[in-house]
Design an enzyme around this catalytic site. Structure first.
Site, short mmCIF file in Angstrom:
data_model
loop_
_atom_site.label_atom_id
_atom_site.label_comp_id
_atom_site.label_asym_id
_atom_site.label_seq_id
_atom_site.Cartn_x
_atom_site.Cartn_y
_atom_site.Cartn_z
CE LYS A 97 47.52 36.44 63.81
NZ LYS A 97 47.92 37.29 62.67
CB SER A 172 47.68 34.65 59.70
OG SER A 172 48.07 35.85 60.34
CB SER A 196 47.49 38.65 59.06
OG SER A 196 48.01 37.63 58.24
N1 GLN Z 1 48.76 36.01 54.02
C1 GLN Z 1 50.06 36.59 54.11
C2 GLN Z 1 51.08 35.50 54.31
O1 GLN Z 1 50.73 34.40 54.23
C3 GLN Z 1 50.09 37.62 55.21
C4 GLN Z 1 50.18 37.03 56.55
C5 GLN Z 1 50.21 38.05 57.64
O2 GLN Z 1 49.91 39.23 57.44
N2 GLN Z 1 50.62 37.59 58.80
O3 GLN Z 1 52.21 35.72 54.54
#
Ligand code: GLN
Length: 520
Positions: A97, A172, A196
């Protein structure tokens, strides 16, 4: 049926190599039936065939390092030929990532503000992968600074779900999960602050794990919400995830939140689970995670999974965790609060982009012009929410209250784990939604993490394992398995047992990418 049986042992065409599990690839590489260079080439060819163009391909990668990957593969082959493979996964490709720092590749966090930045050091997890002889292929797409649930917040365009290229791959870490789902890489690393790794895993039909907080070093992970962020593996099988987990996990002097406790025996647990016996295991269904807003096809697949777990000998009961209903609002105060502080370091002086540095603007103006141009809308929204939640007049009512809710959530977990070994729920309320559907509706987007957020707030372990296809739309559904802190092995054991019993119910693990092929 294993992949080897499905396609006939011995053969090693490129299309076969990209469909094999990491464990099987590693076995063949170590037995010198195939070289790491061939395996790496097959994946690079697959990426070449399906990843682009950005407008219509999977677009899992922001940066590809073919040369570096082939050099790492050659080194792994040499070590194996010399009888000194660095680890069980030596020679196996992995995708990273793009919020993990890498000295040999740019690290952008999918933000214009970091475009072109070359970090001076490797993240601990990256250094451990290299030391273990794995082969980094490149950097994967994400929502900018990991804020989002669809990769649509990437400054470089969204990734696409290999099961249906018109849909989101989750976020994400949608780049990592779609790379694994599309056969572009057998393994990937993600980061999970609110879901994410698990939510993209669920919607792409792959395994995604959020380890116990503190058990995988965050050194070199671009911080979003430091009390919630955790790096973890993405894979196509539970055992593969466990193998990668063992490579990256364990204490690190460079991360002060890193715990000294030994890493839970996740590989052993995955192997034990695959024997298919869950007798004596008590599994709690979280009653709060069903009902309105949950797609019938998701609940149907979940119900089938519950039946399967019962057939494996587990005792399945219902448990209520009433404070989990506060998790989403608490998260959307705590995470932005920490983000507003973490993102202050992007000040135009130290990293990446600098706007207005023309002798006409004062330093504070350069800073605001750079942040204005360099951050996307969602990142700005979070910085504003967080700054407000931490401000003197609002602190008690917002940030302080969210921390109290966090404590209640921890207590619910503690109580539930007094009677249950693990807790389960659907990983996400819906399957992958169409690209664009929630892009202008932050609240609808935030709901994708309804079931995953409590484990971040409490710091315990949780994973998502594919649990068949939704009867509504034929898209993958994820089963979330949550375990107490430092008992990640329990989640792996249950997931591995379930994975074997589920059989081919999740459909082909590498979808055909029909839409893409017809547009090329
Ligand atoms: N979708 C969640 C957010 O927007 C989690 C993101 C994540 O786990 N990095 O914060």
């Amino acid at each position: 049926m294993s992949d080897t049986q499905r396609s006939g042992a011995g053969a090693a065409s490129g299309s076969e190599l990209i469909s094999l599990d990491a464990a099987e690839l590693a076995r063949r590489i170590h037995a010198r039936e195939v070289s790491s260079v061939d395996v790496t080439r097959a994946h690079l060819e697959r990426i070449e065939a399906v990843d682009g163009p950005a407008e219509s391909g999977v677009h899992a990668f922001l940066h590809l390092d073919a040369e570096g990957a082939l050099a790492a593969a050659e080194a792994a082959d040499r070590a194996i030929a010399d009888g000194a493979p660095a680890s069980p996964l030596a020679g196996v490709p992995v995708a990273l990532k793009d919020n993990l720092t890498t000295t040999d590749m740019p690290t952008t966090a999918a933000s214009r503000i970091l475009e072109g930045w070359r970090p001076p050091y490797d993240a601990t997890v990256v250094a451990r992968l290299r030391a273990a002889g794995l082969v980094p292929l490149g950097k994967t797409n994400l929502d900018e600074f990991a804020m989002g649930s669809s990769t649509e917040n990437s400054a470089f365009g969204p990734s696409r779900n290999p099961w249906d290229l018109t849909r989101i791959p989750g976020g994400s870490g949608g780049g990592s999960s779609s790379a694994v789902a599309a056969g572009e890489s057998p393994l990937a690393l993600g980061s999970d602050t609110g879901g994410s790794i698990r939510q993209p895993g669920a919607v792409t039909g792959t395994v995604g794990v959020k380890p116990t907080y503190g058990t995988v070093s965050r050194y070199g992970l671009i911080a979003f919400s430091s009390s919630l962020d955790q790096i973890g593996p993405c894979a196509r099988s539970v055992l593969d995830a466990a193998l990668l987990h063992e490579v990256i996990g364990g204490q690190d002097a460079n991360d002060q939140t890193s715990v000294s406790a030994p890493l839970p025996p996740v590989v052993e647990a995955a192997q034990a689970g695959a024997r298919g016996d869950l007798s004596g295991v008590r599994i709690g269904i979280v009653t709060e995670f069903s009902g309105e807003g949950y797609q019938p096809g998701v609940l149907g697949a979940f119900t089938d999974a519950v039946r399967t777990l019962g057939e494996l000998g587990a005792e399945v009961v219902e448990v209520s965790c009433p404070s989990f209903t506060y998790a989403l609002p608490a998260y959307y105060l705590i995470a932005p609060s920490e983000a507003s502080s973490n993102l202050a370091r992007f000040d135009a002086m130290r990293y990446g982009l600098r706007v207005g540095d023309d002798g006409e603007h004062a330093a504070d103006e350069v800073m605001s012009l750079t942040r204005e141009a360099g951050f996307g809308a969602e990142v700005k929204r979070r910085i504003m929410i967080g700054t407000h939640a931490l401000s003197a007049g609002s602190y008690d009512a917002l940030y302080g209250k969210a921390q109290k809710a966090r404590t209640l959530i921890v207590r619910d977990f503690t109580a539930a784990f007094e009677t249950c070994d693990v807790l389960i729920s659907p990983t996400t309320p819906t399957t992958a939604f169409p690209i664009g559907e929630r892009a202008d509706d932050p609240l609808a987007m935030y709901l994708a993490d309804l079931c995953t957020i409590p484990s971040n707030l409490a710091g315990n372990a949780a994973l998502s394992v594919p649990c068949g296809l939704s009867a509504d739309d034929g898209l993958p559904v994820g089963l979330q398995i949550m375990a107490p802190a430092l008992a990640d092995d329990r989640a792996y054991r249950v997931a591995a047992a379930y994975e074997v019993a589920r059989g081919p119910g999740a459909g082909p693990r590498i979808p055909e990418l029909r839409a893409l092929e017809t547009t090329r």
